[in-house]
Design an enzyme around this catalytic site. Sequence first.
Site, PDB file in Angstrom:
ATOM      1  N   ASP A 168       1.217 -15.362 -86.381  1.00 21.71           N
ATOM      2  CA  ASP A 168       1.941 -14.558 -85.405  1.00 21.71           C
ATOM      3  C   ASP A 168       1.030 -14.226 -84.210  1.00 21.71           C
ATOM      4  O   ASP A 168      -0.152 -14.597 -84.176  1.00 21.71           O
ATOM      5  CB  ASP A 168       2.413 -13.276 -86.119  1.00 21.71           C
ATOM      6  N   ASP A 223      12.556 -13.256 -81.934  1.00 21.23           N
ATOM      7  CA  ASP A 223      13.075 -13.204 -83.302  1.00 21.23           C
ATOM      8  C   ASP A 223      14.597 -13.346 -83.354  1.00 21.23           C
ATOM      9  O   ASP A 223      15.313 -12.776 -82.534  1.00 21.23           O
ATOM     10  CB  ASP A 223      12.698 -11.874 -83.954  1.00 21.23           C
TER      11      ASP A 223
HETATM   12  C1  GLA Z   1       7.161 -11.207 -85.628  1.00 25.76           C
HETATM   13  C2  GLA Z   1       7.651 -12.599 -86.022  1.00 25.76           C
HETATM   14  C3  GLA Z   1       8.637 -12.469 -87.162  1.00 25.76           C
HETATM   15  C4  GLA Z   1       7.968 -11.786 -88.353  1.00 25.76           C
HETATM   16  C5  GLA Z   1       7.429 -10.427 -87.922  1.00 25.76           C
HETATM   17  C6  GLA Z   1       6.584  -9.791 -89.015  1.00 25.76           C
HETATM   18  O1  GLA Z   1       8.186 -10.430 -85.092  1.00 25.76           O
HETATM   19  O2  GLA Z   1       8.206 -13.246 -84.933  1.00 25.76           O
HETATM   20  O3  GLA Z   1       9.105 -13.741 -87.556  1.00 25.76           O
HETATM   21  O4  GLA Z   1       6.941 -12.604 -88.838  1.00 25.76           O
HETATM   22  O5  GLA Z   1       6.610 -10.540 -86.760  1.00 25.76           O
HETATM   23  O6  GLA Z   1       6.026  -8.590 -88.618  1.00 25.76           O
END
Ligand code: GLA
Length: 409
Positions: A168, A223
């Site tokens: 990430d 996301d």
């Molecule tokens: C980010 C990523 C998600 C997930 C969260 C976890 O938002 O894009 O897919 O992994 O972090 O905290």
Amino acid sequence: MHTSLRRLVSLCALATISALTISARRMEPRLGSGFALTPRVDNGLARTPPMGWNSWNKFGCNVSEQLIRETADAIAASGMRDAGYQYITIDDCWQVARAPQGTIVPDSTRFPHGIKALADYVHGKGLKFGIYTDAGRKTCEGRPGSYGYEAIDAKTYAAWGVDYVKIDWCNAEGLDAKTQYTIFRDALASSGRKIVFSICEWGSNQPWEWASDVGNLWRTTGDIADRWSSVMTLVDLSSQYWHVARPGAWNDPDMLEVGNGGMTRTEYRAHFSLWAMMAAPLIAGNDVRVMMDSSRAAADIRDILLNKDVIAVDQDSLGIQGKIVQASPSELQVWVKPLKDGSRAVLLFNRASVPSTITANFGRIGLKTKRARVRDLWTHTDSASVENAFTAPVPSHGVVMLRIWPIAE
Ligand code: GLA
């Protein structure tokens, strides 16, 4: 510089550029559409888009070894493993601290037997094991990040038997994405284990321009949320980069929401079909433990996630990301994805709020013949000989997904 000398130099430069272009096209003939090629990460993995399951969409921080074990059991028992879902990944929140010597410390309450024992369990089910970290100082949930610890973390993962790592990009202020992810690529390459590398910087640093040389897949979007408008946003972003995807290097419009309850059955079918057309990773994000019950809802989810005809489109070895070939009006679309056996996957996609009829003309979808055999990939029925075009009613927010084989004249 003398004029004729200058001309000679520019001719040589031109010749070199053309030679490079020709050799690049030779390596990747299907990309000869005017787009620059970036090299591909040299780990031999993810020759088709990765398939598996990840804890985040459904469980967030509520992860534990019990959840992962039960999920692995369900993936094996439900037929998902045999359909291709392979990587079982724990997302954020499995880690709590760093030991004085720098190694990462898992949450011993939630993972009392440690991560290696869990990876062994997952492997024992005939599955592969994935884990999550962050290239910055902390994860998005504030757990220790890997910045400055890339080599030690890669070695730890390898020792645990990790097969897939998602990295990430939270808490990375002032850092350069390509530089940090490249450090991780090299750390993984030196770790002694083959590990699929999933880059997750949400498309914020144009990964489609550099990430194929660094990781096996890269997020092109923020996301996903379990609603139709989110799916449409991600499709509009990720579909633009169709020309970059190829075996070992995939655009990632985020994990699946199928089965999480926020969309209709028709919308979930469209979501899954669009991901397959985009050669996207198919990472389920639902509670697979309840997929086996006798409810109608569970049967609907199984029909989607276990649709082998649609999965075969996603996993086709040619590795071409499908694209839109017709969008007039813009809400009635035809998508095409060429497949290895000479057939084409074709998606009739109705984004409008009313039902409609959509026609795919054979010429428009690149068929050279007048007649074709057509299989409907959701009803699993075949039409032996169709001429010139295929027309079908398509529900609002729905798809008709086809596989079309030309019939030689
Ligand atoms: C980010 C990523 C998600 C997930 C969260 C976890 O938002 O894009 O897919 O992994 O972090 O905290």
